[in-house]
Design a protein around this motif. Structure first.
Motif, mmCIF file in Angstrom:
data_model
loop_
_atom_site.group_PDB
_atom_site.id
_atom_site.type_symbol
_atom_site.label_atom_id
_atom_site.label_comp_id
_atom_site.label_asym_id
_atom_site.label_seq_id
_atom_site.Cartn_x
_atom_site.Cartn_y
_atom_site.Cartn_z
ATOM 1 N N MET A 184 0.844 -1.184 0.000
ATOM 2 C CA MET A 184 0.000 0.000 0.000
ATOM 3 C C MET A 184 0.883 1.239 0.000
ATOM 4 S SD MET A 184 -3.050 -0.910 2.594
ATOM 5 C CE MET A 184 -2.714 -2.492 3.322
ATOM 6 N N PRO A 185 1.321 1.594 -1.147
ATOM 7 C CA PRO A 185 2.260 2.711 -1.204
ATOM 8 C C PRO A 185 1.653 4.043 -0.782
ATOM 9 C CG PRO A 185 1.726 1.921 -3.408
ATOM 10 C CD PRO A 185 1.112 0.981 -2.438
ATOM 11 N N ARG A 186 0.382 4.262 -1.015
ATOM 12 C CA ARG A 186 -0.221 5.547 -0.659
ATOM 13 C C ARG A 186 -1.024 5.470 0.635
ATOM 14 N NH1 ARG A 186 -2.912 6.299 -6.265
ATOM 15 N NH2 ARG A 186 -1.927 4.333 -6.631
ATOM 16 N N GLY A 187 -1.118 4.290 1.256
ATOM 17 C CA GLY A 187 -1.847 4.154 2.510
ATOM 18 C C GLY A 187 -3.350 4.204 2.362
ATOM 19 N N ASP A 188 -3.865 3.992 1.125
ATOM 20 C CA ASP A 188 -5.308 4.072 0.936
ATOM 21 C C ASP A 188 -5.949 2.707 0.694
ATOM 22 O OD1 ASP A 188 -4.320 3.562 -1.553
ATOM 23 O OD2 ASP A 188 -5.249 5.280 -2.540
ATOM 24 N N GLY A 189 -5.204 1.628 0.917
ATOM 25 C CA GLY A 189 -5.769 0.297 0.779
ATOM 26 C C GLY A 189 -5.833 -0.227 -0.633
ATOM 27 N N THR A 190 -5.127 0.404 -1.578
ATOM 28 C CA THR A 190 -5.189 -0.035 -2.972
ATOM 29 C C THR A 190 -3.910 -0.736 -3.400
ATOM 30 O OG1 THR A 190 -4.353 2.092 -3.721
ATOM 31 C CG2 THR A 190 -6.751 1.830 -3.603
ATOM 32 N N GLY A 191 -3.246 -1.375 -2.495
ATOM 33 C CA GLY A 191 -2.000 -2.050 -2.815
ATOM 34 C C GLY A 191 -2.224 -3.321 -3.612
ATOM 35 N N PRO A 192 -1.136 -4.006 -3.975
ATOM 36 C CA PRO A 192 -1.265 -5.230 -4.771
ATOM 37 C C PRO A 192 -1.922 -6.346 -3.962
ATOM 38 C CG PRO A 192 0.986 -4.946 -4.034
ATOM 39 C CD PRO A 192 0.253 -3.690 -3.668
ATOM 40 N N GLY A 193 -2.552 -7.271 -4.664
ATOM 41 C CA GLY A 193 -3.186 -8.406 -4.003
ATOM 42 C C GLY A 193 -2.154 -9.330 -3.398
ATOM 43 N N GLY A 194 -2.469 -9.919 -2.283
ATOM 44 C CA GLY A 194 -1.534 -10.819 -1.637
ATOM 45 C C GLY A 194 -1.466 -12.163 -2.331
ATOM 46 N N ARG A 195 -0.385 -12.894 -2.076
ATOM 47 C CA ARG A 195 -0.225 -14.203 -2.683
ATOM 48 C C ARG A 195 -0.106 -15.298 -1.627
ATOM 49 N NH1 ARG A 195 4.461 -12.855 -6.935
ATOM 50 N NH2 ARG A 195 3.928 -10.677 -6.953
ATOM 51 N N GLY A 196 -0.496 -14.999 -0.418
ATOM 52 C CA GLY A 196 -0.393 -15.973 0.661
ATOM 53 C C GLY A 196 -1.471 -17.048 0.571
ATOM 54 N N ALA A 197 -1.438 -17.937 1.522
ATOM 55 C CA ALA A 197 -2.382 -19.055 1.534
ATOM 56 C C ALA A 197 -3.785 -18.643 1.965
ATOM 57 C CB ALA A 197 -1.869 -20.136 2.475
#
Length: 75
Positions: free
Chosen positions: A1-14
């Motif tokens: 979340m580079p801008r802190g607005d919750g639009t970061g990349p999707g996670g790849r975890g389990a």
């Protein structure tokens, strides 16, 4: 979340994280009693319907009915 607005990349975890606590604390308690029964209330005989005051720290199912001898339940 580079801008802190919750639009970061999707996670790849389990996807097995604990989340925000949803799904916890919604059951009937450790012994299956009523929701948040508390120290008050009554113990009721399922056979004859007799009631006695609940004693804090003593489960109703450990008490016997004074009239018929059946195990009491929490109301």
């Amino acid at each position: 979340m580079p801008r802190g607005d919750g639009t970061g990349p999707g996670g790849r975890g389990a996807g097995t994280g604990r989340g925000m606590g949803r799904g916890q604390g919604q059951g009937r308690g450790r012994m299956g009693g009523p929701f948040a029964a508390g120290p008050g209330g009554n113990c009721v005989c399922p056979s004859c319907g007799a009631t006695v005051p609940h004693v804090a720290g003593q489960p109703c199912n450990s008490r016997s009915c004074l009239k018929c001898g059946a195990a009491m339940t929490r109301s």
